[in-house]
Design a protein around this motif. Structure first.
Motif, PDB file in Angstrom:
ATOM      1  N   ASP A 166       0.838  -1.203   0.000  1.00 17.67           N
ATOM      2  CA  ASP A 166       0.000   0.000   0.000  1.00 17.67           C
ATOM      3  C   ASP A 166       0.873   1.252   0.000  1.00 17.67           C
ATOM      4  OD1 ASP A 166      -2.430  -1.333  -0.009  1.00 17.67           O
ATOM      5  OD2 ASP A 166      -2.643  -1.315   2.171  1.00 17.67           O
ATOM      6  N   MET A 167       1.901   1.262   0.842  1.00 17.17           N
ATOM      7  CA  MET A 167       2.784   2.436   0.927  1.00 17.17           C
ATOM      8  C   MET A 167       3.566   2.656  -0.364  1.00 17.17           C
ATOM      9  SD  MET A 167       4.247   2.479   4.841  1.00 17.17           S
ATOM     10  CE  MET A 167       4.829   0.793   4.868  1.00 17.17           C
ATOM     11  N   LEU A 168       3.881   1.555  -1.043  1.00 16.27           N
ATOM     12  CA  LEU A 168       4.624   1.652  -2.299  1.00 16.27           C
ATOM     13  C   LEU A 168       3.706   1.941  -3.490  1.00 16.27           C
ATOM     14  CD1 LEU A 168       7.075  -1.370  -1.862  1.00 16.27           C
ATOM     15  CD2 LEU A 168       7.635   1.073  -1.676  1.00 16.27           C
ATOM     16  N   GLY A 169       2.410   1.918  -3.240  1.00 16.95           N
ATOM     17  CA  GLY A 169       1.465   2.167  -4.316  1.00 16.95           C
ATOM     18  C   GLY A 169       1.360   1.021  -5.303  1.00 16.95           C
ATOM     19  N   LYS A 170       1.622  -0.198  -4.836  1.00 20.10           N
ATOM     20  CA  LYS A 170       1.594  -1.380  -5.694  1.00 20.10           C
ATOM     21  C   LYS A 170       0.275  -2.143  -5.516  1.00 20.10           C
ATOM     22  CE  LYS A 170       5.975  -1.272  -7.200  1.00 20.10           C
ATOM     23  NZ  LYS A 170       6.363  -1.261  -8.631  1.00 20.10           N
ATOM     24  N   LYS A 171      -0.284  -2.629  -6.603  1.00 21.14           N
ATOM     25  CA  LYS A 171      -1.504  -3.419  -6.548  1.00 21.14           C
ATOM     26  C   LYS A 171      -1.174  -4.872  -6.196  1.00 21.14           C
ATOM     27  CE  LYS A 171      -4.026  -0.634  -9.950  1.00 21.14           C
ATOM     28  NZ  LYS A 171      -4.756  -0.650 -11.247  1.00 21.14           N
ATOM     29  N   TYR A 172      -2.111  -5.498  -5.484  1.00 23.32           N
ATOM     30  CA  TYR A 172      -1.890  -6.890  -5.100  1.00 23.32           C
ATOM     31  C   TYR A 172      -3.231  -7.613  -5.000  1.00 23.32           C
ATOM     32  CZ  TYR A 172      -2.928  -4.798  -0.512  1.00 23.32           C
ATOM     33  OH  TYR A 172      -3.505  -4.099   0.531  1.00 23.32           O
ATOM     34  N   THR A 173      -3.165  -8.938  -5.001  1.00 21.24           N
ATOM     35  CA  THR A 173      -4.371  -9.756  -4.920  1.00 21.24           C
ATOM     36  C   THR A 173      -4.769  -9.977  -3.465  1.00 21.24           C
ATOM     37  OG1 THR A 173      -3.048 -11.784  -4.920  1.00 21.24           O
ATOM     38  CG2 THR A 173      -3.848 -10.979  -7.062  1.00 21.24           C
ATOM     39  N   GLY A 174      -6.038 -10.339  -3.276  1.00 24.69           N
ATOM     40  CA  GLY A 174      -6.507 -10.709  -1.950  1.00 24.69           C
ATOM     41  C   GLY A 174      -6.918  -9.540  -1.090  1.00 24.69           C
ATOM     42  N   SER A 175      -7.047  -9.820   0.202  1.00 24.20           N
ATOM     43  CA  SER A 175      -7.546  -8.837   1.158  1.00 24.20           C
ATOM     44  C   SER A 175      -6.508  -7.780   1.496  1.00 24.20           C
ATOM     45  CB  SER A 175      -7.994  -9.552   2.436  1.00 24.20           C
ATOM     46  OG  SER A 175      -9.028 -10.477   2.159  1.00 24.20           O
ATOM     47  N   GLY A 176      -6.993  -6.652   1.999  1.00 25.27           N
ATOM     48  CA  GLY A 176      -6.120  -5.554   2.358  1.00 25.27           C
ATOM     49  C   GLY A 176      -5.459  -5.744   3.711  1.00 25.27           C
ATOM     50  N   MET A 177      -4.745  -4.723   4.149  1.00 23.46           N
ATOM     51  CA  MET A 177      -3.950  -4.806   5.364  1.00 23.46           C
ATOM     52  C   MET A 177      -4.799  -5.090   6.605  1.00 23.46           C
ATOM     53  SD  MET A 177      -1.529  -1.869   7.088  1.00 23.46           S
ATOM     54  CE  MET A 177      -2.960  -0.858   7.516  1.00 23.46           C
ATOM     55  N   THR A 178      -5.861  -4.314   6.810  1.00 27.58           N
ATOM     56  CA  THR A 178      -6.642  -4.445   8.045  1.00 27.58           C
ATOM     57  C   THR A 178      -7.370  -5.772   8.119  1.00 27.58           C
ATOM     58  OG1 THR A 178      -6.955  -2.048   8.128  1.00 27.58           O
ATOM     59  CG2 THR A 178      -8.418  -3.384   9.472  1.00 27.58           C
ATOM     60  N   GLY A 179      -8.074  -6.134   7.051  1.00 26.65           N
ATOM     61  CA  GLY A 179      -8.796  -7.403   7.057  1.00 26.65           C
ATOM     62  C   GLY A 179      -7.870  -8.586   7.242  1.00 26.65           C
ATOM     63  N   SER A 180      -6.711  -8.544   6.588  1.00 25.33           N
ATOM     64  CA  SER A 180      -5.737  -9.628   6.717  1.00 25.33           C
ATOM     65  C   SER A 180      -5.236  -9.745   8.149  1.00 25.33           C
ATOM     66  CB  SER A 180      -4.554  -9.385   5.770  1.00 25.33           C
ATOM     67  OG  SER A 180      -4.966  -9.383   4.425  1.00 25.33           O
ATOM     68  N   ALA A 181      -4.952  -8.597   8.769  1.00 25.52           N
ATOM     69  CA  ALA A 181      -4.421  -8.602  10.133  1.00 25.52           C
ATOM     70  C   ALA A 181      -5.425  -9.167  11.125  1.00 25.52           C
ATOM     71  CB  ALA A 181      -4.026  -7.178  10.527  1.00 25.52           C
ATOM     72  N   VAL A 182      -6.679  -8.773  10.991  1.00 24.68           N
ATOM     73  CA  VAL A 182      -7.705  -9.257  11.916  1.00 24.68           C
ATOM     74  C   VAL A 182      -7.942 -10.755  11.713  1.00 24.68           C
ATOM     75  CG1 VAL A 182     -10.124  -9.084  12.600  1.00 24.68           C
ATOM     76  CG2 VAL A 182      -8.817  -7.006  12.103  1.00 24.68           C
ATOM     77  N   ALA A 183      -8.069 -11.176  10.466  1.00 27.05           N
ATOM     78  CA  ALA A 183      -8.346 -12.583  10.181  1.00 27.05           C
ATOM     79  C   ALA A 183      -7.217 -13.493  10.657  1.00 27.05           C
ATOM     80  CB  ALA A 183      -8.582 -12.780   8.685  1.00 27.05           C
ATOM     81  N   MET A 184      -5.988 -12.974  10.644  1.00 27.99           N
ATOM     82  CA  MET A 184      -4.838 -13.773  11.060  1.00 27.99           C
ATOM     83  C   MET A 184      -4.867 -14.090  12.550  1.00 27.99           C
ATOM     84  SD  MET A 184      -2.211 -15.182   9.741  1.00 27.99           S
ATOM     85  CE  MET A 184      -0.839 -16.083  10.437  1.00 27.99           C
ATOM     86  N   ASP A 185      -5.545 -13.239  13.312  1.00 30.36           N
ATOM     87  CA  ASP A 185      -5.635 -13.423  14.761  1.00 30.36           C
ATOM     88  C   ASP A 185      -6.880 -14.257  15.072  1.00 30.36           C
ATOM     89  OD1 ASP A 185      -6.055 -13.144  17.535  1.00 30.36           O
ATOM     90  OD2 ASP A 185      -5.034 -11.210  17.557  1.00 30.36           O
ATOM     91  N   LYS A 186      -6.685 -15.545  15.343  1.00 36.01           N
ATOM     92  CA  LYS A 186      -7.811 -16.446  15.578  1.00 36.01           C
ATOM     93  C   LYS A 186      -8.634 -16.033  16.787  1.00 36.01           C
ATOM     94  CE  LYS A 186      -5.476 -20.528  13.620  1.00 36.01           C
ATOM     95  NZ  LYS A 186      -4.127 -19.931  13.436  1.00 36.01           N
ATOM     96  N   ILE A 187      -7.980 -15.493  17.798  1.00 34.20           N
ATOM     97  CA  ILE A 187      -8.702 -15.085  19.006  1.00 34.20           C
ATOM     98  C   ILE A 187      -9.634 -13.922  18.700  1.00 34.20           C
ATOM     99  CG2 ILE A 187      -8.463 -14.129  21.333  1.00 34.20           C
ATOM    100  CD1 ILE A 187      -5.793 -15.657  21.534  1.00 34.20           C
ATOM    101  N   LEU A 188      -9.112 -12.897  18.049  1.00 28.97           N
ATOM    102  CA  LEU A 188      -9.907 -11.726  17.708  1.00 28.97           C
ATOM    103  C   LEU A 188     -11.026 -12.093  16.736  1.00 28.97           C
ATOM    104  CD1 LEU A 188     -10.438  -8.732  17.903  1.00 28.97           C
ATOM    105  CD2 LEU A 188      -8.645  -8.336  16.198  1.00 28.97           C
ATOM    106  N   THR A 189     -10.712 -12.936  15.757  1.00 29.38           N
ATOM    107  CA  THR A 189     -11.726 -13.344  14.780  1.00 29.38           C
ATOM    108  C   THR A 189     -12.861 -14.097  15.453  1.00 29.38           C
ATOM    109  OG1 THR A 189     -10.032 -13.515  13.058  1.00 29.38           O
ATOM    110  CG2 THR A 189     -12.124 -14.579  12.624  1.00 29.38           C
ATOM    111  N   LYS A 190     -12.542 -14.941  16.429  1.00 32.08           N
ATOM    112  CA  LYS A 190     -13.588 -15.679  17.141  1.00 32.08           C
ATOM    113  C   LYS A 190     -14.487 -14.742  17.950  1.00 32.08           C
ATOM    114  CE  LYS A 190     -12.125 -20.471  17.691  1.00 32.08           C
ATOM    115  NZ  LYS A 190     -11.089 -20.611  16.682  1.00 32.08           N
ATOM    116  N   ILE A 191     -13.903 -13.693  18.513  1.00 32.24           N
ATOM    117  CA  ILE A 191     -14.706 -12.709  19.249  1.00 32.24           C
ATOM    118  C   ILE A 191     -15.712 -12.049  18.298  1.00 32.24           C
ATOM    119  CG2 ILE A 191     -14.619 -10.478  20.446  1.00 32.24           C
ATOM    120  CD1 ILE A 191     -11.902 -11.372  21.599  1.00 32.24           C
TER     121      ILE A 191
END
Length: 277
Positions: free
Chosen positions: A76-101
């Motif tokens: 995002d900071m480099l202005g490059k396009k990428y596939t899949g979810s963005g920074m925030t969604g990826s970070a939350v989903a990676m945390d199983k505890i937070l996602t379960k809440i």
């Protein structure tokens, strides 16, 4: 368009990522795309993106430093396009505890969870890293001593402690706004561990899952709810356990595997998609 297929990474899931990434790369080249490989390591974590010219980064990274939003934030900071979810969604989903809440708040059934071993009300329990996948570092503990040993083995990682539900494994796929379907997983060893996931012939897959239609639709709807609530993009895969007619949500994967035994291609196949389309 020049596509960089980013694979590897620096976590325990590196080898799986390399296999997934190579499958994606082979498919893209076979379809005529101008694609090349980036093997992400400690040494090129930043330079891989600043020293290579590409129009799109196809991310095939699993675990921390790849699936948890850090690489997405850098791009995002480099202005490059990428596939899949963005920074925030990826970070939350990676945390199983937070996602379960979040899942519980959405009315989605989850296994009973505990903050500490001393809080456990009944055994067995499952203890695993809250921010890793591929069943790496998973312990099924029959008593407090085994639980404490598992916690010691995971002392450098944030642990998730939850009740052990001995049920059938289900996974549901979402692609954009489309519900792909549900697959039932039947590991021959009885446990869908790392070996069962990535060894051909170790697991049978029921596509689609031959389960009660109400449960099938419920699991799909829950997967869609998680996908939408976290603001996820592209393809995601949510894992569940089914026991006594009740499904329990486990986690959502924002960058599912793409190996020959992986589930995302099987789920896509339920809607007529192939690996090369």
């Amino acid at each position: 368009m020049r596509i960089a297929v980013v694979m590897g990474g620096i976590t325990s899931e590196r080898e799986v990522s390399l296999r997934s990434g190579q499958a994606v790369l082979d498919s893209l080249i076979g379809q005529g795309y101008n694609a090349f490989k980036i093997d992400l390591t400690h040494e090129n974590m930043v330079s891989a993106f600043t020293e290579n010219q590409f129009d799109l980064a196809y991310l095939v990274l699993h675990g921390e430093y790849g699936e948890d939003g850090r690489v997405q934030g850098l791009l995002d900071m480099l202005g490059k396009k990428y596939t899949g979810s963005g920074m925030t969604g990826s970070a939350v989903a990676m945390d199983k505890i937070l996602t379960k809440i979040i899942a519980k708040d959405l009315g989605i059934r989850i296994p009973k969870t505990y903050e500490k071993v001393k809080d456990v009300k009944g055994y067995p329990v499952v203890i695993k890293p809250a921010k890793e996948g591929s069943s790496v570092g998973l312990y099924i503990c029959e008593n407090e001593n085994e639980a404490n040993l598992a916690m010691e083995n995971l002392k450098n990682k944030e642990p998730l402690i939850e009740e052990y539900i001995k049920g059938e494994e289900l996974t549901a796929g979402i692609l954009g706004s489309e519900k792909l379907g549900v697959v039932r997983i039947k590991p021959k060893s009885g446990l869908y561990d790392y070996e069962s996931k990535y060894t051909v012939g170790m697991t049978e897959y029921e596509c689609p899952a031959q389960i009660d239609l109400k449960i099938y639709e419920e699991v799909l709807e829950w997967a869609k709810k998680i996908h939408d609530k976290l603001g996820l993009l592209g393809v995601t895969r949510s894992d569940f356990l089914l026991k006594d007619g009740k499904a329990y949500f486990l986690e959502v994967n924002t960058c599912p595997g793409m190996t020959v035994t992986s589930l995302a291609p099987k789920l896509a196949g339920l809607k007529g998609y192939t690996f090369d389309t």
